[in-house]
Scaffold this motif. Structure first.
Motif, short mmCIF file in Angstrom:
data_model
loop_
_atom_site.label_atom_id
_atom_site.label_comp_id
_atom_site.label_asym_id
_atom_site.label_seq_id
_atom_site.Cartn_x
_atom_site.Cartn_y
_atom_site.Cartn_z
N VAL A 128 7.44 11.83 -1.72
CA VAL A 128 6.28 12.25 -0.93
C VAL A 128 6.73 12.69 0.46
N ARG A 134 8.37 16.31 0.61
CA ARG A 134 7.67 17.48 0.04
C ARG A 134 7.98 18.76 0.83
N SER A 189 7.79 9.27 5.74
CA SER A 189 7.47 10.61 6.22
C SER A 189 7.76 10.75 7.71
N ASN A 226 4.60 5.61 2.25
CA ASN A 226 4.69 7.07 2.39
C ASN A 226 4.77 7.48 3.86
N SER A 227 3.88 6.90 4.65
CA SER A 227 3.79 7.25 6.06
C SER A 227 5.06 6.88 6.82
N GLY A 239 0.85 -1.20 0.00
CA GLY A 239 0.00 0.00 0.00
C GLY A 239 0.87 1.23 0.00
N HIS A 240 0.72 2.07 -1.03
CA HIS A 240 1.59 3.22 -1.20
C HIS A 240 1.53 4.16 0.01
N SER A 241 0.35 4.31 0.60
CA SER A 241 0.20 5.23 1.73
C SER A 241 0.98 4.75 2.95
N ALA A 242 1.09 3.43 3.12
CA ALA A 242 1.82 2.89 4.26
C ALA A 242 3.31 3.18 4.13
N SER A 298 7.85 7.18 -2.84
CA SER A 298 7.49 7.42 -1.44
C SER A 298 8.47 8.37 -0.78
#
Length: 244
Positions: free
Chosen positions: A142, A145, A110, A106-107, A101-104, A139
């Motif tokens: 992201v 940013r 981040s 990314n998180s 999962g890309h959001s995982a 990621s």
């Protein structure tokens, strides 16, 4: 002899990289050493703090528990040799980053960028053939940013033999470096770190052989008239305004 001629006497002093606190993002353990091991060694020798994030690791049944533990030990030994301050293992599945999962991803990156506030990020090249490399690159961007209170001012992509060199010319991004780091005084240290990964090294002419790595360092070095260099593609270099 003129004053100008006298001023030219003596060896030129090396110019510090001035990368500041640096985070090196590796899709798999050993990518960071293959792509930026000499730069890491030079940065730490110049007093900079360097951290490494390993995004994935092997999982059973594709990898045995013994092989997973071995590679982690090899990475820790290599990082200690290069002077890495701390290694972060994010624990996503190797060769399965697209399933996480890309959001995982990314998180996770981040959170690490917020924790470390790196001034420079070194990351894998998006044209690498391995999908884990491509997704780690996205990621990392992201996570970096610039709308955050603190964000990396420098982002550079490194090349990883066995991944970057197998892209599809004209169909996927080609690695055309525009930043070169002279690692002439640190290449032997890089080779020592690479050799820590005994489970990953191959015999020539395989690209994961020390002979091939030496040839690449010589080629990149010759491009800029040095004995050995590592090459990068500049993604972003932000020059902040000086505050009074």
């Amino acid at each position: 002899m003129s004053k100008r001629a006298k001023a030219k006497k003596g060896p030129a002093l090396p110019v510090p990289l001035s990368f500041g606190r640096t985070l090196v993002i590796a899709p798999h353990p050993d990518d960071e050493v293959l792509g930026a091991g000499g730069t890491i060694a030079r940065l730490t020798a110049e007093g900079e703090r360097v951290f490494v994030a390993i995004v994935t690791e092997g999982r059973p049944p594709a990898f045995t528990s013994e092989s997973i533990a071995l590679v982690r030990t090899e990475a820790n030994q290599a990082h200690a040799l290069l002077g890495v301050e701390e290694t972060f293992w994010l624990g996503f599945e190797a060769a399965g980053l697209d399933l996480a999962g890309h959001s995982a991803v990314n998180s996770a990156l981040s959170d690490l960028v917020r924790l470390l506030s790196p001034e420079t990020v070194l990351l894998p090249f998006p044209g690498d053939i391995h999908k884990d490399h491509q997704l780690a690159f996205l990621s990392a961007l992201v996570a970096s940013r610039p709308h955050q209170e603190s964000f990396p001012h420098r982002i550079l992509a490194y090349e990883t033999l066995s991944e970057t060199n197998w892209n599809a010319p004209y169909l996927t991004p080609g690695f055309t470096p525009n930043v070169f780091v002279d690692i002439s005084s640190y290449f032997e240290r890089k080779l020592e770190a690479v050799q820590c990964f005994a489970s990953q090294i191959r015999s020539p002419p395989h690209e994961r052989s020390t002979r091939t790595l030496s040839a690449l360092a010589q080629l990149r070095g010759a491009t800029v008239m040095s004995e050995a260099a590592e090459a990068f593609v500049l993604v972003r270099w932000m020059l902040p305004q000086t505050r009074s």
